[in-house]
Each structure stands twice: as C-alpha cells, then as structure tokens.
Design a protein around this motif. Structure first.
Motif, mmCIF file in Angstrom:
data_model
loop_
_atom_site.group_PDB
_atom_site.id
_atom_site.type_symbol
_atom_site.label_atom_id
_atom_site.label_comp_id
_atom_site.label_asym_id
_atom_site.label_seq_id
_atom_site.Cartn_x
_atom_site.Cartn_y
_atom_site.Cartn_z
ATOM 1 N N LYS A 6 29.281 26.842 37.054
ATOM 2 C CA LYS A 6 30.139 27.687 37.881
ATOM 3 C C LYS A 6 30.062 29.133 37.385
ATOM 4 O O LYS A 6 30.211 29.386 36.181
ATOM 5 C CB LYS A 6 31.579 27.194 37.837
ATOM 6 C CG LYS A 6 31.739 25.797 38.395
ATOM 7 C CD LYS A 6 33.190 25.367 38.492
ATOM 8 C CE LYS A 6 33.809 25.235 37.132
ATOM 9 N NZ LYS A 6 35.191 24.728 37.160
ATOM 10 N N ILE A 7 29.859 30.062 38.333
ATOM 11 C CA ILE A 7 29.696 31.481 37.997
ATOM 12 C C ILE A 7 30.795 32.311 38.644
ATOM 13 O O ILE A 7 31.140 32.115 39.807
ATOM 14 C CB ILE A 7 28.323 31.993 38.461
ATOM 15 C CG1 ILE A 7 27.231 31.268 37.682
ATOM 16 C CG2 ILE A 7 28.205 33.503 38.280
ATOM 17 C CD1 ILE A 7 25.831 31.667 38.044
ATOM 18 N N LEU A 8 31.323 33.262 37.860
ATOM 19 C CA LEU A 8 32.264 34.263 38.346
ATOM 20 C C LEU A 8 31.578 35.619 38.208
ATOM 21 O O LEU A 8 31.082 35.957 37.131
ATOM 22 C CB LEU A 8 33.553 34.239 37.514
ATOM 23 C CG LEU A 8 34.595 35.323 37.787
ATOM 24 C CD1 LEU A 8 35.143 35.212 39.210
ATOM 25 C CD2 LEU A 8 35.726 35.243 36.770
ATOM 26 N N VAL A 9 31.521 36.388 39.302
ATOM 27 C CA VAL A 9 30.881 37.703 39.301
ATOM 28 C C VAL A 9 31.965 38.774 39.314
ATOM 29 O O VAL A 9 32.854 38.762 40.173
ATOM 30 C CB VAL A 9 29.947 37.869 40.524
ATOM 31 C CG1 VAL A 9 29.307 39.255 40.525
ATOM 32 C CG2 VAL A 9 28.866 36.794 40.530
ATOM 33 N N VAL A 10 31.881 39.708 38.343
ATOM 34 C CA VAL A 10 32.897 40.750 38.194
ATOM 35 C C VAL A 10 32.236 42.125 38.240
ATOM 36 O O VAL A 10 31.387 42.436 37.396
ATOM 37 C CB VAL A 10 33.658 40.598 36.856
ATOM 38 C CG1 VAL A 10 34.790 41.625 36.758
ATOM 39 C CG2 VAL A 10 34.176 39.182 36.670
ATOM 40 N N ASP A 11 32.604 42.930 39.222
ATOM 41 C CA ASP A 11 32.097 44.299 39.336
ATOM 42 C C ASP A 11 33.041 45.069 40.243
ATOM 43 O O ASP A 11 33.522 44.528 41.236
ATOM 44 C CB ASP A 11 30.683 44.307 39.923
ATOM 45 C CG ASP A 11 29.966 45.618 39.669
ATOM 46 O OD1 ASP A 11 30.493 46.669 40.100
ATOM 47 O OD2 ASP A 11 28.891 45.605 39.047
ATOM 48 N N ALA A 43 39.682 39.381 36.982
ATOM 49 C CA ALA A 43 38.782 38.376 36.425
ATOM 50 C C ALA A 43 39.515 37.406 35.503
ATOM 51 O O ALA A 43 39.217 36.209 35.496
ATOM 52 C CB ALA A 43 37.636 39.050 35.669
ATOM 53 N N ILE A 44 40.470 37.902 34.727
ATOM 54 C CA ILE A 44 41.244 37.027 33.843
ATOM 55 C C ILE A 44 42.022 36.003 34.668
ATOM 56 O O ILE A 44 42.046 34.817 34.346
ATOM 57 C CB ILE A 44 42.181 37.851 32.929
ATOM 58 C CG1 ILE A 44 41.327 38.590 31.885
ATOM 59 C CG2 ILE A 44 43.210 36.959 32.253
ATOM 60 C CD1 ILE A 44 42.084 39.579 31.035
ATOM 61 N N LYS A 45 42.636 36.453 35.756
ATOM 62 C CA LYS A 45 43.374 35.541 36.633
ATOM 63 C C LYS A 45 42.428 34.509 37.251
ATOM 64 O O LYS A 45 42.737 33.319 37.290
ATOM 65 C CB LYS A 45 44.087 36.320 37.733
ATOM 66 C CG LYS A 45 45.205 37.192 37.239
ATOM 67 C CD LYS A 45 45.779 38.040 38.353
ATOM 68 C CE LYS A 45 46.718 39.087 37.772
ATOM 69 N NZ LYS A 45 47.125 40.067 38.776
ATOM 70 N N LEU A 50 39.695 29.264 38.073
ATOM 71 C CA LEU A 50 38.408 28.654 38.416
ATOM 72 C C LEU A 50 37.657 28.029 37.232
ATOM 73 O O LEU A 50 36.778 27.205 37.436
ATOM 74 C CB LEU A 50 37.501 29.708 39.071
ATOM 75 C CG LEU A 50 38.067 30.373 40.324
ATOM 76 C CD1 LEU A 50 37.202 31.555 40.732
ATOM 77 C CD2 LEU A 50 38.178 29.361 41.450
ATOM 78 N N MET A 51 37.975 28.462 36.019
ATOM 79 C CA MET A 51 37.315 27.974 34.801
ATOM 80 C C MET A 51 35.778 27.997 34.929
ATOM 81 O O MET A 51 35.115 26.975 34.816
ATOM 82 C CB MET A 51 37.809 26.570 34.447
ATOM 83 C CG MET A 51 39.294 26.514 34.121
ATOM 84 S SD MET A 51 39.798 27.616 32.779
ATOM 85 C CE MET A 51 38.987 26.846 31.404
ATOM 86 N N PRO A 52 35.201 29.191 35.153
ATOM 87 C CA PRO A 52 33.752 29.285 35.295
ATOM 88 C C PRO A 52 33.037 29.018 33.974
ATOM 89 O O PRO A 52 33.597 29.222 32.895
ATOM 90 C CB PRO A 52 33.534 30.729 35.745
ATOM 91 C CG PRO A 52 34.693 31.464 35.143
ATOM 92 C CD PRO A 52 35.846 30.492 35.221
#
Length: 75
Positions: A6-11, A43-45, A50-52
């Motif tokens: 699982k991926i989380l993208v932050v920008d 992203a922290i939330k 989501l626990m990526p």
C-alpha cells in the motif's frame, strides 16, 4: 498471490501528486496507491487511517516538510 504493497503519495503540488499516481503502473510492481495527501499534517492522519507500507513524499512542502513528516511517523 502476494498482497499488494500500500502506497501513500504526499506532495503539496496537485499536478505532481496526480502525475506520480497516474504515470506508474503500480499494479505491475505489486503496489496499490491507497491515498494521497497535500502536506505532512494530512499525511499523518492518512497514515493512521490507511497504514501504508510505503510513503512517497516531497521534501519541500509549506505546512510540514517531508523530513519532519518522516521523523514524526518514526516517533
């Protein structure tokens, strides 16, 4: 079959964030983009929700930079 990473993208730039998500065939490399965030605080939330397995983050963001985000998540 293995479970997809699982991926989380932050920008903070929408066009960059959407570009990362849409230009890579994530499934072909065993990954699913499960979420996106526009700054470190969001992203922290999302991380808690989501626990990526992987976070792809920009380093320079206005609200909270990527380095601070990583430090906070590590703690």
């Amino acid at each position: 079959m293995e479970k997809a990473m699982k991926i989380l993208v932050v920008d903070d730039e929408v066009i960059v964030r959407k570009g990362i998500i849409s230009t890579i065939d994530w499934q072909s490399v065993g990954c699913d983009v499960v979420g996106e965030a526009s700054d470190g605080s969001e992203a922290i939330k999302k991380h808690k929700e989501l626990m990526p397995d992987i976070i792809i983050t920009d380093i320079c963001m206005k609200e909270m930079d990527g380095i601070t985000l990583i430090k906070k998540l590590k703690d």
